[in-house]
Scaffold this motif. Structure first.
Motif, mmCIF file in Angstrom:
data_model
loop_
_atom_site.group_PDB
_atom_site.id
_atom_site.type_symbol
_atom_site.label_atom_id
_atom_site.label_comp_id
_atom_site.label_asym_id
_atom_site.label_seq_id
_atom_site.Cartn_x
_atom_site.Cartn_y
_atom_site.Cartn_z
ATOM 1 N N ASP A 32 5.825 65.420 44.481
ATOM 2 C CA ASP A 32 4.345 65.105 44.218
ATOM 3 C C ASP A 32 3.712 66.874 44.357
ATOM 4 O OD1 ASP A 32 2.050 63.843 43.763
ATOM 5 O OD2 ASP A 32 1.685 63.822 45.935
ATOM 6 N N VAL A 33 2.885 67.147 43.369
ATOM 7 C CA VAL A 33 2.252 68.375 43.405
ATOM 8 C C VAL A 33 0.725 68.200 43.564
ATOM 9 C CG1 VAL A 33 1.706 70.545 41.930
ATOM 10 C CG2 VAL A 33 3.969 69.401 41.608
ATOM 11 N N GLU A 34 0.330 68.953 44.480
ATOM 12 C CA GLU A 34 -1.205 68.522 44.899
ATOM 13 C C GLU A 34 -1.806 69.897 44.815
ATOM 14 O OE1 GLU A 34 -1.062 67.483 49.124
ATOM 15 O OE2 GLU A 34 0.251 65.661 48.798
ATOM 16 N N ASN A 35 -3.038 69.835 44.060
ATOM 17 C CA ASN A 35 -3.888 71.145 43.956
ATOM 18 C C ASN A 35 -4.870 71.098 44.964
ATOM 19 O OD1 ASN A 35 -5.508 73.413 43.280
ATOM 20 N ND2 ASN A 35 -5.694 72.502 41.022
ATOM 21 N N HIS A 36 -4.615 72.066 45.867
ATOM 22 C CA HIS A 36 -5.568 72.409 47.026
ATOM 23 C C HIS A 36 -6.570 73.368 46.729
ATOM 24 C CE1 HIS A 36 -3.662 69.744 50.270
ATOM 25 N NE2 HIS A 36 -2.861 69.470 49.341
ATOM 26 N N LEU A 64 -3.885 70.319 36.048
ATOM 27 C CA LEU A 64 -3.819 69.735 37.427
ATOM 28 C C LEU A 64 -5.348 70.042 38.092
ATOM 29 C CD1 LEU A 64 -2.729 68.029 39.492
ATOM 30 C CD2 LEU A 64 -1.441 69.828 40.346
ATOM 31 N N SER A 68 -6.665 67.178 42.761
ATOM 32 C CA SER A 68 -5.931 66.146 42.357
ATOM 33 C C SER A 68 -4.486 66.305 42.411
ATOM 34 C CB SER A 68 -6.138 65.800 40.736
ATOM 35 O OG SER A 68 -5.785 66.926 40.190
ATOM 36 N N GLU A 69 -3.604 65.298 42.160
ATOM 37 C CA GLU A 69 -2.153 65.436 42.294
ATOM 38 C C GLU A 69 -1.359 64.943 41.311
ATOM 39 O OE1 GLU A 69 -0.658 62.196 45.391
ATOM 40 O OE2 GLU A 69 -2.184 63.364 46.358
ATOM 41 N N MET A 71 2.550 63.695 39.848
ATOM 42 C CA MET A 71 4.184 63.546 40.282
ATOM 43 C C MET A 71 4.971 64.196 39.140
ATOM 44 S SD MET A 71 5.973 62.298 42.673
ATOM 45 C CE MET A 71 5.910 60.803 43.371
ATOM 46 N N ALA A 105 5.560 67.109 49.453
ATOM 47 C CA ALA A 105 4.677 67.588 48.356
ATOM 48 C C ALA A 105 4.504 68.976 48.238
ATOM 49 C CB ALA A 105 3.479 66.865 48.482
ATOM 50 N N LYS A 107 2.365 71.876 47.533
ATOM 51 C CA LYS A 107 0.706 72.197 47.867
ATOM 52 C C LYS A 107 0.467 73.572 47.149
ATOM 53 C CE LYS A 107 0.563 69.257 51.837
ATOM 54 N NZ LYS A 107 1.585 68.987 52.474
#
Length: 108
Positions: A32-36, A64, A68-69, A71, A105, A107
């Motif tokens: 899971d890739v999360e854009n912080h 992205l 948002s995130e 997979m 994930a 981040k």
């Protein structure tokens, strides 16, 4: 006697199928890739830590957006990677030697 043979036969079938499940887990890996950040991510590349070239863009034609995130599938059989993130504003960020097998994930 027949019941015992059936039980043994079923045990053998189950045991022989276990390695294939284990192999599929090794070679089909997702993260899971999360854009912080406050900027969209345009591209995301990974490579094994000793590889010279970056792999393909894991986002494909997608972006992205901030907050948002998504997979994405990563190469299986390995855990330690370098990660290259390319943001919409032109910035690039490299994360070195991250163990993606131990992360819930990624981040960015």
């Amino acid at each position: 006697m027949k019941n015992r043979l059936r039980v043994l036969a079923m045990a053998a079938i189950i045991a022989s199928s276990l390695p294939s499940f284990a192999l599929s887990e090794i070679y089909e890996c997702w993260i899971d890739v999360e854009n912080h950040s406050d900027v969209a991510v345009e591209e995301l590349h990974i490579k094994p830590i000793r590889a010279k070239r970056w792999g393909p863009d894991l986002l494909g034609s997608s972006y992205l957006d901030p907050g948002s995130e998504i997979m994405v599938e990563r190469p299986g059989g390995l855990c330690r990677f370098d990660v290259l993130i390319e943001y919409e504003d032109g910035r690039k960020k490299v994360i070195r030697d991250i163990n993606l097998c131990e992360e819930d994930a990624l981040k960015v």
